[in-house]
Motif scaffolding. Structure first.
Motif, PDB file in Angstrom:
ATOM      1  N   LEU A  82       0.837  -1.214   0.000  1.00 39.33           N
ATOM      2  CA  LEU A  82       0.000   0.000   0.000  1.00 39.33           C
ATOM      3  C   LEU A  82       0.864   1.253   0.000  1.00 39.33           C
ATOM      4  O   LEU A  82       0.605   2.199  -0.749  1.00 39.33           O
ATOM      5  N   PHE A  83       1.908   1.251   0.827  1.00 35.94           N
ATOM      6  CA  PHE A  83       2.778   2.430   0.900  1.00 35.94           C
ATOM      7  C   PHE A  83       3.647   2.549  -0.348  1.00 35.94           C
ATOM      8  O   PHE A  83       3.795   3.631  -0.910  1.00 35.94           O
ATOM      9  N   ALA A  84       4.200   1.418  -0.804  1.00 34.67           N
ATOM     10  CA  ALA A  84       5.091   1.467  -1.964  1.00 34.67           C
ATOM     11  C   ALA A  84       4.335   1.954  -3.207  1.00 34.67           C
ATOM     12  O   ALA A  84       4.885   2.677  -4.034  1.00 34.67           O
ATOM     13  N   LEU A  85       3.067   1.563  -3.326  1.00 32.55           N
ATOM     14  CA  LEU A  85       2.285   1.923  -4.516  1.00 32.55           C
ATOM     15  C   LEU A  85       1.523   3.234  -4.314  1.00 32.55           C
ATOM     16  O   LEU A  85       0.759   3.651  -5.171  1.00 32.55           O
ATOM     17  N   LYS A  86       1.711   3.857  -3.147  1.00 36.75           N
ATOM     18  CA  LYS A  86       1.038   5.116  -2.807  1.00 36.75           C
ATOM     19  C   LYS A  86      -0.468   5.026  -3.046  1.00 36.75           C
ATOM     20  O   LYS A  86      -1.083   5.839  -3.742  1.00 36.75           O
ATOM     21  N   LYS A  87      -1.072   4.016  -2.490  1.00 36.62           N
ATOM     22  CA  LYS A  87      -2.501   3.766  -2.684  1.00 36.62           C
ATOM     23  C   LYS A  87      -3.352   4.757  -1.890  1.00 36.62           C
ATOM     24  O   LYS A  87      -2.930   5.289  -0.864  1.00 36.62           O
TER      25      LYS A  87
END
Lengths: 438, 349
Positions: free
Chosen positions: B84-89
């Motif tokens: 979630l954080f890596a993909l900036k969801k």
């Protein structure tokens, strides 16, 4: 409800409600009343599901064979609907083995199967996950290491990658002195307790690994700041919470107290608490260290009602078809079978810590100085009664490691011997090339 | 395997890592589970993408799938957060989903830690989102003492510095008006009023690291606030005198403010009334065992002259009002009056 007469040896205390009942009812009192009403027929010994026999104190016998069968069965295959246990298999193994050990079974028969089960759960980066490919977590690691200690033997001890474990624990140490339960996981006193159990049982160096984040906050060792962290978990009520600022909870109280006892300072911080597993620790803290050769039977005596706990477990917690439960109306499970039996065992022994340790070296020798003496009904005096039959006596467990004393000592002694032998991959030297120079 | 992942072109590039439960050694592993084919396949792909530390939409969808089958799988939650954080969801969507899961699985550890990790992102949540506390109250409707939810709420208070936000104390008041015995709400109240704050990490916490007598005391005491909280506790005691919580709360308040227990002596006496005939105590009418304990401790603090009264109070507890803790009350009597104990005087009043 059956017509059976209430056994005359059951005291009024266990048949009646407390004398003061507030007029105001709320959800809390409704739930409490519901539970009490479910328990009372069992405590009186008149519930239709209670087959007896009852002993001279009106307490039902321990259905030993049923519980043994239940725990053996709990180690076998589960249907797919039990998938929620997928991350808890190490616990299932630990609970069953500890329960069987309490019931007097020889659990070394499971050595091969325990090793086989845990090998794929260990991660090369240290620690055990709940299963293959699962993140290392202090709970499955605790369960795995204690299970390996219980089945014993060189192959079981050798399975544990102590160096990787040490580095992994270093990554769990937090700037406030506590421990996370996993990398990126929550921080609470479970993490601290598991870490201290692992460090002491596996005789890992107390010095933090060089790459541990906590070093940046001025910590040198695993125990740095730990007592302060634990004392911040004490609440205004005198109990202990999972985190500083949260509400007091019995399970966390055990974790924190056991942690302090492993640190070797049980007298330092203890005040007053209310939950079962804690009593031997508190009583021992009040009584102080005893000479190993001539312990006093008891100076403080028991602070909790041994009779009440024994009656509750034997009357209310035994499932009809084996296994033990939280309370009437609930189903038995391995967790409650293990811990209610542990509670029953606690009522049957006097635990004390002595000035003689099974481990001659290391920082945690006090953790290996615990002894126990059986308490019998011939010791009965005043109102602190033993109300169980001798045939219902369980084995004693180490009050900090919650495995047989001998299992904890064997693991630690094996590691000590490895150290003195100076060879092999499990020596202090292997750690030391990772220690920062001073 | 011919499951939905094996037949899905999106997953063609991934070589699944099948489960190794040790059984290939020929020895039977313990406490095994006859997993469904769907679960076995999904977790095989999960091991593969985790080993590659893949951050992708397909990985995120895979975590949905595994969580739906087994929300107690802590590893998959950890991996989900990373994605979630890596993909900036958009985390709003995540919270909507999480709220539904939370109401469905009330006793789940992972859900609440997940929520805390997400909420701790200052980038996404510079301030407390408006619906957060409403959702927590919805959770408390299901279980007003849910330990995970309360632990999360304490964290929220510290993270967003909400100690003096009116909403916090309002919610506590509401919960205590619904059930004056909600010990968790009482704990929250203490934490809001007297608990540690960022500028005073150990303030008000008993047995904090300061040496006695400062130990457990606030550096600065707001006497008006202390008076108001003590009055609040008194009003709640009167509603249900045998409720332990407000008595314990009052002890905490007095300790934090450095005031003596004797401040509540007269109040406690209202619940422990001696019946006197011809100048002699012939009976005692007790409406609260906690008041008896309070008086015992108060007399204990008064010194030797009051020891007999303290012993009388402890004796009431051990014989009549709290006999399950008889051993503890005996211990207290021994501590305060070793001589009394050794004489084994008859304990009835």
């Amino acid at each position: 409800m059956s017509e059976t007469q209430v056994h005359p040896a059951v005291p009024a205390l266990f048949k009646e409600l407390p004398i003061i009942q507030d007029a105001l009812t709320t959800e809390t009192t409704n739930l409490q009343e519901e539970t009490v009403n479910k328990c009372l027929p069992f405590l009186k010994g008149i519930h239709s599901s209670q087959k007896g026999p009852f002993n001279q104190f009106g307490v039902p016998a321990l259905n030993r064979d049923d519980h043994i069968a239940y725990l053996y069965d709990s180690l076998e295959d589960y249907p797919g609907s039990f998938v929620a246990l997928d991350a808890s298999r190490p616990w299932m193994v630990y609970w069953a083995l500890a329960g069987l050990a309490l019931l007097g079974e020889d659990i070394s028969q499971f050595r091969e199967r325990v090793i086989t089960s845990f090998r794929p759960m260990q991660n090369p980066t240290g620690g055990f996950g709940g299963g293959h490919g699962q993140l290392s977590h202090c709970a499955p690691t605790y369960a795995a290491v204690l299970s390996l200690a219980m089945v014993g033997g060189e192959e079981a001890f050798q399975l544990i990658d102590r160096k990787a474990m040490w580095r992994w624990l270093g990554r769990l140490k937090q700037p406030d002195g506590g421990f996370r339960v996993s990398e990126g996981g929550e921080e609470d006193v479970r993490g601290a307790y598991c870490a201290m159990v692992l460090l002491s049982l596996l005789d890992l160096p107390l010095t933090l690994p060089p790459d541990a984040e906590a070093r940046k906050h001025g910590f040198e060792t695993f125990t740095s700041g730990l007592s302060d962290y634990l004392s911040r978990c004490q609440t205004f009520e005198g109990g202990i919470s999972g985190n500083p600022g949260s509400e007091a909870h019995g399970a966390y109280a055990f974790c924190a107290l056991a942690c302090l006892c492993i640190l070797g300072e049980p007298e330092a911080t203890i005040s007053s608490f209310w939950v079962g597993g804690c009593w031997p620790l508190i009583q021992s803290a009040i009584n102080g260290t005893q000479p190993a050769t001539a312990p006093k039977q008891t100076s403080t005596g028991n602070l909790y009602s041994r009779e009440g706990l024994t009656r509750y477990i034997l009357a209310c917690c035994q499932g009809k078809h084996g296994g033990l439960r939280d309370k009437p109306g609930k189903h038995p499970d391995s967790y409650h079978t293990c811990y209610t039996l542990t509670g029953l065992s606690t009522t049957q022994y006097h635990h004390y810590h002595t000035d003689a340790s099974a481990s001659s070296r290391g920082d945690f020798s006090s953790a290996f100085s615990w002894k126990s003496l059986p308490v019998t009904s011939s010791d009965n005096q005043g109102s602190d009664l033993s109300v169980f039959d001798e045939k219902d006596r369980l084995a004693a467990l180490h009050p900090l490691y919650v495995i047989p004393h001998q299992a904890a000592e064997n693991m630690r002694i094996w590691i000590d011997v490895e150290y003195f032998r100076g060879g092999g991959q499990f020596t202090q030297e292997t750690f030391s090339d990772h220690l920062p120079s001073r | 395997m011919s499951g939905k992942y094996a037949s899905d072109p999106t997953w063609a590039s991934v070589e699944p890592i099948p489960l190794n439960d040790g059984s290939e050694t020929g020895t039977l592993p313990l406490a095994t589970i006859a997993y469904s084919d769907e679960y076995l396949e999904a977790t095989s792909y999960l091991r593969a993408v985790m080993a590659a530390n893949e951050m992708s939409d397909r990985a995120l969808k895979l975590t949905d799938d595994v969580i739906a089958m087994n929300p107690a799988h802590y590893t998959v939650w950890h991996y989900r957060v990373k994605n979630l954080f890596a993909l900036k969801k958009d985390l709003t969507e995540e919270f909507e989903w999480l709220n539904k899961m939370s109401l469905k699985y009330l006793k789940n550890y992972q859900i609440w830690h997940h929520r805390q990790v997400l909420m701790s992102s200052r980038e996404n949540f510079p301030t407390l989102p408006p619906n957060e506390l409403d959702f927590l109250m919805k959770m408390f409707k299901q279980d007003a003492k849910n330990y995970h939810v309360w632990t999360y709420r304490h964290w929220l208070v510290r993270h967003f510095r909400l100690w003096d936000e009116p909403r916090e104390i309002q919610d506590v008041d509401l919960l205590l008006s619904q059930d004056v015995r909600n010990n968790s709400a009482w704990n929250h109240r203490f934490m809001l009023r007297f608990g540690p704050r960022s500028d005073e990490p150990d303030g008000g916490m008993p047995n904090s690291t300061a040496p006695p007598p400062e130990k457990g005391r606030l550096a600065v005491v707001d006497e008006d606030l202390v008076d108001a909280e003590l009055e609040y506790a008194k009003a709640k005691v009167i509603k249900a005198p045998e409720n332990r919580s407000p008595w314990g709360f009052a002890r905490g308040v007095l300790r934090a403010s450095g005031r003596p227990l004797s401040e509540w002596k007269d109040f406690a006496k209202k619940f422990v009334q001696d019946k006197v005939e011809d100048g002699k105590v012939v009976d005692v009418e007790v409406k609260s065992s906690h008041a008896v304990e309070w008086l015992a401790d108060t007399y204990g603090e008064e010194g030797e002259l009051a020891t007999a009264e303290a012993v009388r109070m402890f004796t009431l507890l051990k014989e009549k009002y709290d006999p399950i803790r008889k051993n503890y009350w005996d211990y207290r009597i021994r501590m305060i009056a070793p001589a009394t104990w050794s004489q084994e005087i008859p304990t009835s009043a």
